[in-house]
Design a protein around this motif. Structure first.
Motif, PDB file in Angstrom:
ATOM      1  N   TYR A  44       0.835  -1.200   0.000  1.00  0.00           N
ATOM      2  CA  TYR A  44       0.000   0.000   0.000  1.00  0.00           C
ATOM      3  C   TYR A  44       0.871   1.253   0.000  1.00  0.00           C
ATOM      4  N   THR A  45       0.380   2.280  -0.651  1.00  0.00           N
ATOM      5  CA  THR A  45       1.002   3.599  -0.645  1.00  0.00           C
ATOM      6  C   THR A  45       0.235   4.443   0.360  1.00  0.00           C
ATOM      7  N   ILE A  46       0.962   5.032   1.297  1.00  0.00           N
ATOM      8  CA  ILE A  46       0.333   5.791   2.374  1.00  0.00           C
ATOM      9  C   ILE A  46       0.627   7.272   2.191  1.00  0.00           C
ATOM     10  N   ALA A  47      -0.434   8.072   2.256  1.00  0.00           N
ATOM     11  CA  ALA A  47      -0.304   9.528   2.203  1.00  0.00           C
ATOM     12  C   ALA A  47      -1.058  10.116   3.388  1.00  0.00           C
ATOM     13  N   VAL A  48      -0.735  11.358   3.715  1.00  0.00           N
ATOM     14  CA  VAL A  48      -1.365  12.054   4.834  1.00  0.00           C
ATOM     15  C   VAL A  48      -2.000  13.342   4.325  1.00  0.00           C
ATOM     16  N   ALA A  49      -3.224  13.602   4.776  1.00  0.00           N
ATOM     17  CA  ALA A  49      -3.931  14.858   4.482  1.00  0.00           C
ATOM     18  C   ALA A  49      -4.356  15.450   5.817  1.00  0.00           C
ATOM     19  N   THR A  50      -3.761  16.581   6.194  1.00  0.00           N
ATOM     20  CA  THR A  50      -3.999  17.111   7.527  1.00  0.00           C
ATOM     21  C   THR A  50      -4.226  18.620   7.539  1.00  0.00           C
ATOM     22  N   ASN A  51      -5.292  19.040   8.199  1.00  0.00           N
ATOM     23  CA  ASN A  51      -5.514  20.464   8.454  1.00  0.00           C
ATOM     24  C   ASN A  51      -4.557  20.890   9.558  1.00  0.00           C
ATOM     25  N   GLN A  52      -3.844  21.982   9.339  1.00  0.00           N
ATOM     26  CA  GLN A  52      -2.922  22.493  10.352  1.00  0.00           C
ATOM     27  C   GLN A  52      -3.122  23.990  10.531  1.00  0.00           C
ATOM     28  N   SER A  53      -4.330  24.355  10.973  1.00  0.00           N
ATOM     29  CA  SER A  53      -4.654  25.774  11.145  1.00  0.00           C
ATOM     30  C   SER A  53      -3.858  26.418  12.272  1.00  0.00           C
ATOM     31  N   GLY A  54      -3.186  25.626  13.090  1.00  0.00           N
ATOM     32  CA  GLY A  54      -2.308  26.186  14.117  1.00  0.00           C
ATOM     33  C   GLY A  54      -1.220  27.059  13.513  1.00  0.00           C
ATOM     34  N   LEU A  55      -0.853  26.788  12.250  1.00  0.00           N
ATOM     35  CA  LEU A  55       0.108  27.655  11.556  1.00  0.00           C
ATOM     36  C   LEU A  55      -0.477  29.052  11.372  1.00  0.00           C
ATOM     37  N   ALA A  56      -1.684  29.118  10.824  1.00  0.00           N
ATOM     38  CA  ALA A  56      -2.334  30.412  10.582  1.00  0.00           C
ATOM     39  C   ALA A  56      -2.623  31.137  11.894  1.00  0.00           C
ATOM     40  N   ARG A  57      -2.880  30.385  12.942  1.00  0.00           N
ATOM     41  CA  ARG A  57      -3.216  30.972  14.244  1.00  0.00           C
ATOM     42  C   ARG A  57      -1.964  31.397  15.020  1.00  0.00           C
ATOM     43  N   GLY A  58      -0.783  31.039  14.503  1.00  0.00           N
ATOM     44  CA  GLY A  58       0.469  31.403  15.170  1.00  0.00           C
ATOM     45  C   GLY A  58       0.825  30.528  16.358  1.00  0.00           C
ATOM     46  N   TYR A  59       0.220  29.339  16.452  1.00  0.00           N
ATOM     47  CA  TYR A  59       0.497  28.450  17.577  1.00  0.00           C
ATOM     48  C   TYR A  59       1.821  27.711  17.418  1.00  0.00           C
ATOM     49  N   ALA A  84       4.265   8.441   1.287  1.00  0.00           N
ATOM     50  CA  ALA A  84       4.578   8.847  -0.083  1.00  0.00           C
ATOM     51  C   ALA A  84       4.387  10.348  -0.265  1.00  0.00           C
ATOM     52  N   HIS A  85       3.463  10.932   0.500  1.00  0.00           N
ATOM     53  CA  HIS A  85       3.243  12.371   0.426  1.00  0.00           C
ATOM     54  C   HIS A  85       2.506  12.828   1.682  1.00  0.00           C
ATOM     55  N   ILE A  86       2.881  14.001   2.175  1.00  0.00           N
ATOM     56  CA  ILE A  86       2.181  14.624   3.299  1.00  0.00           C
ATOM     57  C   ILE A  86       1.660  15.964   2.804  1.00  0.00           C
ATOM     58  N   LEU A 106      -6.709  18.876  -0.329  1.00  0.00           N
ATOM     59  CA  LEU A 106      -5.531  18.117   0.088  1.00  0.00           C
ATOM     60  C   LEU A 106      -5.451  16.783  -0.652  1.00  0.00           C
ATOM     61  N   ILE A 107      -6.588  16.167  -0.856  1.00  0.00           N
ATOM     62  CA  ILE A 107      -6.609  14.889  -1.578  1.00  0.00           C
ATOM     63  C   ILE A 107      -6.194  15.116  -3.029  1.00  0.00           C
ATOM     64  N   HIS A 108      -6.648  16.212  -3.607  1.00  0.00           N
ATOM     65  CA  HIS A 108      -6.226  16.530  -4.984  1.00  0.00           C
ATOM     66  C   HIS A 108      -4.723  16.807  -5.046  1.00  0.00           C
ATOM     67  N   GLN A 109      -4.173  17.438  -4.004  1.00  0.00           N
ATOM     68  CA  GLN A 109      -2.719  17.650  -3.955  1.00  0.00           C
ATOM     69  C   GLN A 109      -1.986  16.302  -3.936  1.00  0.00           C
ATOM     70  N   ILE A 110      -2.512  15.364  -3.165  1.00  0.00           N
ATOM     71  CA  ILE A 110      -1.909  14.030  -3.090  1.00  0.00           C
ATOM     72  C   ILE A 110      -1.988  13.350  -4.458  1.00  0.00           C
ATOM     73  N   GLU A 111      -3.143  13.433  -5.098  1.00  0.00           N
ATOM     74  CA  GLU A 111      -3.302  12.829  -6.432  1.00  0.00           C
ATOM     75  C   GLU A 111      -2.272  13.394  -7.406  1.00  0.00           C
ATOM     76  N   LYS A 112      -2.114  14.695  -7.389  1.00  0.00           N
ATOM     77  CA  LYS A 112      -1.161  15.348  -8.306  1.00  0.00           C
ATOM     78  C   LYS A 112       0.277  14.935  -7.984  1.00  0.00           C
ATOM     79  N   ALA A 113       0.620  14.958  -6.699  1.00  0.00           N
ATOM     80  CA  ALA A 113       1.989  14.612  -6.298  1.00  0.00           C
ATOM     81  C   ALA A 113       2.344  13.173  -6.656  1.00  0.00           C
ATOM     82  N   LEU A 114       1.375  12.278  -6.549  1.00  0.00           N
ATOM     83  CA  LEU A 114       1.639  10.856  -6.777  1.00  0.00           C
ATOM     84  C   LEU A 114       1.258  10.400  -8.186  1.00  0.00           C
ATOM     85  N   GLY A 115       0.641  11.283  -8.957  1.00  0.00           N
ATOM     86  CA  GLY A 115       0.255  10.922 -10.319  1.00  0.00           C
ATOM     87  C   GLY A 115      -0.765   9.804 -10.369  1.00  0.00           C
TER      88      GLY A 115
END
Length: 181
Positions: A44-59, A84-86, A106-115
Protein backbone atom coordinates in the motif's frame (compact mmCIF):
# COMPACT_ATOMS: atom_id res chain seq x y z
CA UNK A 1 -1.37 1.93 -6.90
CA UNK A 2 -3.12 0.85 -3.71
CA UNK A 3 -3.47 4.24 -1.99
CA UNK A 4 -4.60 4.90 1.59
CA UNK A 5 -4.96 8.47 2.81
CA UNK A 6 -4.72 9.16 6.52
CA UNK A 7 -5.62 12.16 8.60
CA UNK A 8 -2.80 12.93 11.06
CA UNK A 9 -4.02 14.19 14.45
CA UNK A 10 -6.21 11.57 16.10
CA UNK A 11 -5.23 8.85 13.62
CA UNK A 12 -1.44 8.70 13.70
CA UNK A 13 -0.82 10.75 16.84
CA UNK A 14 -2.71 11.80 19.93
CA UNK A 15 -4.93 14.81 19.30
CA UNK A 16 -5.36 17.85 21.53
CA UNK A 17 -8.11 20.45 21.73
CA UNK A 18 -5.25 22.89 22.41
CA UNK A 19 -3.49 21.82 19.17
CA UNK A 20 -0.37 19.73 18.84
CA UNK A 21 2.20 22.54 18.77
CA UNK A 22 5.63 20.95 19.06
CA UNK A 23 7.60 17.81 18.39
CA UNK A 24 7.41 17.00 22.12
CA UNK A 25 3.61 17.28 22.07
CA UNK A 26 3.42 15.04 18.99
CA UNK A 27 2.87 11.61 20.57
CA UNK A 28 2.08 8.55 18.44
CA UNK A 29 -1.03 6.54 19.05
CA UNK A 30 0.02 3.06 20.13
CA UNK A 31 0.32 0.80 17.10
CA UNK A 32 -0.03 3.53 14.47
CA UNK A 33 3.57 3.49 13.21
CA UNK A 34 3.49 -0.30 13.11
CA UNK A 35 0.22 -0.19 11.16
CA UNK A 36 1.78 2.10 8.55
CA UNK A 37 4.69 -0.31 8.27
CA UNK A 38 2.46 -3.35 7.84
CA UNK A 39 0.41 -1.61 5.15
CA UNK A 40 3.53 -0.50 3.28
CA UNK A 41 5.02 -4.00 3.45
CA UNK A 42 1.78 -5.28 1.89
CA UNK A 43 2.20 -2.91 -1.07
CA UNK A 44 0.00 0.00 0.00
CA UNK A 45 1.00 3.60 -0.64
CA UNK A 46 0.33 5.79 2.37
CA UNK A 47 -0.30 9.53 2.20
CA UNK A 48 -1.36 12.05 4.83
CA UNK A 49 -3.93 14.86 4.48
CA UNK A 50 -4.00 17.11 7.53
CA UNK A 51 -5.51 20.46 8.45
CA UNK A 52 -2.92 22.49 10.35
CA UNK A 53 -4.65 25.77 11.15
CA UNK A 54 -2.31 26.19 14.12
CA UNK A 55 0.11 27.65 11.56
CA UNK A 56 -2.33 30.41 10.58
CA UNK A 57 -3.22 30.97 14.24
CA UNK A 58 0.47 31.40 15.17
CA UNK A 59 0.50 28.45 17.58
CA UNK A 60 3.53 26.90 15.91
CA UNK A 61 5.90 27.56 13.03
CA UNK A 62 6.53 25.74 9.77
CA UNK A 63 9.77 24.51 11.35
CA UNK A 64 7.79 23.04 14.25
CA UNK A 65 5.45 21.30 11.79
CA UNK A 66 8.41 19.92 9.82
CA UNK A 67 9.93 18.59 13.08
CA UNK A 68 6.63 16.86 13.95
CA UNK A 69 6.49 15.32 10.48
CA UNK A 70 10.11 14.20 10.71
CA UNK A 71 9.30 12.41 13.97
CA UNK A 72 6.26 10.78 12.32
CA UNK A 73 8.32 9.73 9.28
CA UNK A 74 11.13 8.31 11.42
CA UNK A 75 8.76 6.34 13.67
CA UNK A 76 7.04 4.81 10.65
CA UNK A 77 10.43 4.02 9.07
CA UNK A 78 11.40 2.03 12.18
CA UNK A 79 8.59 -0.34 11.14
CA UNK A 80 9.32 -0.29 7.38
CA UNK A 81 6.64 2.36 6.87
CA UNK A 82 6.83 5.27 4.50
CA UNK A 83 4.66 8.27 3.67
CA UNK A 84 4.58 8.85 -0.08
CA UNK A 85 3.24 12.37 0.43
CA UNK A 86 2.18 14.62 3.30
CA UNK A 87 -0.29 17.34 2.30
CA UNK A 88 -1.21 19.95 4.88
CA UNK A 89 -3.51 22.94 4.92
CA UNK A 90 -1.81 25.87 6.70
CA UNK A 91 -4.91 28.06 6.56
CA UNK A 92 -7.43 29.11 9.18
CA UNK A 93 -11.15 28.40 8.93
CA UNK A 94 -11.89 31.91 7.60
CA UNK A 95 -9.21 31.92 4.89
CA UNK A 96 -11.55 30.52 2.19
CA UNK A 97 -8.94 28.14 0.78
CA UNK A 98 -9.76 25.00 -1.21
CA UNK A 99 -7.53 22.71 0.83
CA UNK A 100 -9.08 22.81 4.29
CA UNK A 101 -11.08 19.67 4.95
CA UNK A 102 -14.01 19.03 4.45
CA UNK A 103 -13.02 20.38 1.01
CA UNK A 104 -11.03 17.85 -1.07
CA UNK A 105 -8.07 20.08 -1.97
CA UNK A 106 -5.53 18.12 0.09
CA UNK A 107 -6.61 14.89 -1.58
CA UNK A 108 -6.23 16.53 -4.98
CA UNK A 109 -2.72 17.65 -3.95
CA UNK A 110 -1.91 14.03 -3.09
CA UNK A 111 -3.30 12.83 -6.43
CA UNK A 112 -1.16 15.35 -8.31
CA UNK A 113 1.99 14.61 -6.30
CA UNK A 114 1.64 10.86 -6.78
CA UNK A 115 0.26 10.92 -10.32
CA UNK A 116 -2.75 8.81 -9.40
CA UNK A 117 -6.44 9.03 -8.61
CA UNK A 118 -7.82 8.70 -5.11
CA UNK A 119 -11.04 7.23 -6.54
CA UNK A 120 -11.88 4.13 -4.52
CA UNK A 121 -9.01 4.45 -2.04
CA UNK A 122 -9.50 4.60 1.72
CA UNK A 123 -9.70 7.91 3.58
CA UNK A 124 -9.12 7.25 7.28
CA UNK A 125 -10.01 9.95 9.76
CA UNK A 126 -11.32 10.70 13.20
CA UNK A 127 -13.73 13.48 12.22
CA UNK A 128 -16.70 13.96 9.94
CA UNK A 129 -14.81 16.57 7.89
CA UNK A 130 -12.05 14.03 7.11
CA UNK A 131 -14.64 11.60 5.78
CA UNK A 132 -16.53 14.29 3.84
CA UNK A 133 -13.33 15.38 2.07
CA UNK A 134 -12.66 11.77 1.12
CA UNK A 135 -16.17 11.15 -0.16
CA UNK A 136 -16.09 14.26 -2.38
CA UNK A 137 -12.85 12.89 -3.89
CA UNK A 138 -14.38 9.43 -4.43
CA UNK A 139 -12.71 7.71 -1.46
CA UNK A 140 -14.13 5.05 0.83
CA UNK A 141 -14.47 6.48 4.34
CA UNK A 142 -13.18 4.80 7.48
CA UNK A 143 -13.53 6.30 10.95
CA UNK A 144 -11.22 5.47 13.84
CA UNK A 145 -12.41 5.80 17.44
CA UNK A 146 -9.15 7.47 18.50
CA UNK A 147 -8.79 11.25 18.64
CA UNK A 148 -12.20 12.83 18.03
CA UNK A 149 -13.52 9.58 16.56
CA UNK A 150 -15.66 8.51 19.49
CA UNK A 151 -17.50 11.88 19.39
CA UNK A 152 -17.79 11.65 15.60
CA UNK A 153 -19.57 8.29 15.67
CA UNK A 154 -22.76 9.92 16.96
CA UNK A 155 -22.70 12.36 14.02
CA UNK A 156 -22.27 9.81 11.22
CA UNK A 157 -25.97 9.29 10.51
CA UNK A 158 -26.77 13.02 10.57
CA UNK A 159 -23.94 13.63 8.10
CA UNK A 160 -25.28 10.96 5.75
CA UNK A 161 -22.33 8.70 6.61
CA UNK A 162 -24.22 5.97 8.43
CA UNK A 163 -22.62 3.20 6.37
CA UNK A 164 -19.06 4.24 7.30
CA UNK A 165 -16.91 1.47 8.69
CA UNK A 166 -15.64 2.21 12.19
CA UNK A 167 -12.41 0.83 13.66
CA UNK A 168 -10.94 1.07 17.16
CA UNK A 169 -7.70 2.58 15.80
CA UNK A 170 -5.37 2.59 12.81
CA UNK A 171 -3.98 -0.81 13.77
CA UNK A 172 -7.48 -2.34 13.65
CA UNK A 173 -8.07 -0.67 10.27
CA UNK A 174 -4.78 -2.14 8.99
CA UNK A 175 -5.83 -5.59 10.26
CA UNK A 176 -9.09 -5.28 8.31
CA UNK A 177 -7.45 -4.10 5.08
CA UNK A 178 -4.73 -6.74 5.21
CA UNK A 179 -7.32 -9.46 5.75
CA UNK A 180 -9.91 -8.19 3.23
CA UNK A 181 -7.91 -6.32 0.61
Amino acid sequence: MKLIILDRDGVLNEDSDDYVKSVDEWQPITGSAEAVGRLCEAGYTIAVATNQSGLARGYFSLGDLEAMHSKMINLAAEHNGRFAHIAFCPHGPDDHCDCRKPLPGLIHQIEKALGTSAEGCWMVGDSIRDLEAGIVAGCRPALVRTGKGEKSIAKLADAGLGQTQVFDNLAAFADFVLKNG
